[in-house]
Scaffold this motif. Sequence first.
Motif, PDB file in Angstrom:
ATOM      1  N   UNK A  83       0.852  -1.182   0.000  1.00 35.59           N
ATOM      2  CA  UNK A  83       0.000   0.000   0.000  1.00 35.59           C
ATOM      3  C   UNK A  83       0.895   1.241   0.000  1.00 35.59           C
ATOM      4  N   UNK A  84       0.701   2.116  -0.969  1.00 36.29           N
ATOM      5  CA  UNK A  84       1.441   3.372  -0.999  1.00 36.29           C
ATOM      6  C   UNK A  84       0.500   4.513  -0.669  1.00 36.29           C
ATOM      7  N   UNK A  85       1.044   5.541  -0.072  1.00 36.07           N
ATOM      8  CA  UNK A  85       0.282   6.722   0.310  1.00 36.07           C
ATOM      9  C   UNK A  85       1.232   7.907   0.266  1.00 36.07           C
ATOM     10  N   UNK A  86       0.722   9.126   0.234  1.00 27.69           N
ATOM     11  CA  UNK A  86       1.621  10.276   0.282  1.00 27.69           C
ATOM     12  C   UNK A  86       2.517  10.216   1.525  1.00 27.69           C
ATOM     13  N   UNK A  87       3.805  10.134   1.296  1.00 24.55           N
ATOM     14  CA  UNK A  87       4.745  10.110   2.403  1.00 24.55           C
ATOM     15  C   UNK A  87       5.050   8.751   2.985  1.00 24.55           C
ATOM     16  N   UNK A  88       4.505   7.683   2.421  1.00 20.80           N
ATOM     17  CA  UNK A  88       4.810   6.396   3.023  1.00 20.80           C
ATOM     18  C   UNK A  88       4.251   5.187   2.306  1.00 20.80           C
ATOM     19  N   UNK A  89       4.516   4.021   2.895  1.00 15.93           N
ATOM     20  CA  UNK A  89       4.091   2.744   2.331  1.00 15.93           C
ATOM     21  C   UNK A  89       4.092   1.699   3.443  1.00 15.93           C
ATOM     22  N   UNK A  90       3.341   0.636   3.248  1.00 14.51           N
ATOM     23  CA  UNK A  90       3.428  -0.483   4.183  1.00 14.51           C
ATOM     24  C   UNK A  90       3.035  -1.774   3.477  1.00 14.51           C
ATOM     25  N   UNK A  91       3.517  -2.885   4.042  1.00 15.61           N
ATOM     26  CA  UNK A  91       3.255  -4.207   3.471  1.00 15.61           C
ATOM     27  C   UNK A  91       3.655  -5.257   4.491  1.00 15.61           C
ATOM     28  N   UNK A  92       3.176  -6.468   4.286  1.00 15.17           N
ATOM     29  CA  UNK A  92       3.589  -7.595   5.119  1.00 15.17           C
ATOM     30  C   UNK A  92       4.641  -8.404   4.364  1.00 15.17           C
ATOM     31  N   UNK A  93       5.535  -9.015   5.115  1.00 20.87           N
ATOM     32  CA  UNK A  93       6.581  -9.856   4.536  1.00 20.87           C
ATOM     33  C   UNK A  93       6.661 -11.140   5.359  1.00 20.87           C
ATOM     34  N   UNK A  94       6.709 -12.269   4.683  1.00 21.96           N
ATOM     35  CA  UNK A  94       6.777 -13.561   5.363  1.00 21.96           C
ATOM     36  C   UNK A  94       8.117 -14.231   5.096  1.00 21.96           C
ATOM     37  N   UNK A  95       8.733 -14.746   6.154  1.00 25.14           N
ATOM     38  CA  UNK A  95       9.941 -15.554   5.994  1.00 25.14           C
ATOM     39  C   UNK A  95       9.806 -16.796   6.872  1.00 25.14           C
ATOM     40  N   UNK A  96      10.888 -17.528   7.044  1.00 28.12           N
ATOM     41  CA  UNK A  96      10.813 -18.788   7.786  1.00 28.12           C
ATOM     42  C   UNK A  96      10.538 -18.578   9.265  1.00 28.12           C
ATOM     43  N   UNK A  97      10.667 -17.341   9.736  1.00 26.30           N
ATOM     44  CA  UNK A  97      10.460 -17.065  11.163  1.00 26.30           C
ATOM     45  C   UNK A  97       9.079 -16.501  11.478  1.00 26.30           C
ATOM     46  N   UNK A  98       8.334 -16.093  10.455  1.00 25.27           N
ATOM     47  CA  UNK A  98       7.008 -15.556  10.736  1.00 25.27           C
ATOM     48  C   UNK A  98       6.565 -14.529   9.718  1.00 25.27           C
ATOM     49  N   UNK A  99       5.503 -13.820  10.084  1.00 28.07           N
ATOM     50  CA  UNK A  99       4.928 -12.779   9.228  1.00 28.07           C
ATOM     51  C   UNK A  99       5.164 -11.431   9.889  1.00 28.07           C
TER      52      UNK A  99
END
Length: 213
Positions: A55-71
Amino acid sequence: MAVLHPRVAPRRSTTRATTWWGKAWVRAVEEAAFSESDLVTARTLARGGHVGQITTRPGGFFASVEDQHGLWTVDGAIPELDETGTETVVEAVAAEAGRIAALLGGDLPHDLVEHTDEAGVELLPFGSELAATCTCEAWAEPCVHALAVLQQLAWLIEADPMVLLQLRGLAREDLLGRLHARRESPVSDDERDLDAAVEAALYAARLLDDPLS
């Protein structure tokens, strides 16, 4: 306004940028990274499809990332342009009619960025401007999860440089609206061309909002 982008499918090919502005963004990501090993891990996560919808927005962004240790959840920031900087960008786009057509077509004209740079407005970020926090316990910022999101942001920005403008605080609708407002008294062929380009963009936007119109 926030924009939720489609999730990027896993890529078997290289994650390297192909456009000049994508390469500039990746250089900034490399500057922001703590180590080369973090970059390697981040590229693997990005290429492997471990990043959720960004998700992008004015001034920022966020997202989830998954690896072998969790989300994990990444929340990032990039400095927005102030009103003077925003007007500088709008004036630079309006200076040549072909620039808005190029942006809408997925191209970031090099002379547009040079124009804004000369006016003291940097569109492409430096590594120190890419800030991000993550719910993981890594001490380095940005961590590998944040770097993975930033890597995928490079792909989004390569495909649509309007994403870069939105991150800087100038959303597509705002840019088109400001250009539309400048149409009150066109006096040159270039301005007439700009007028036509903006009208076409606004019409296309209305069709996307209401396909039956």
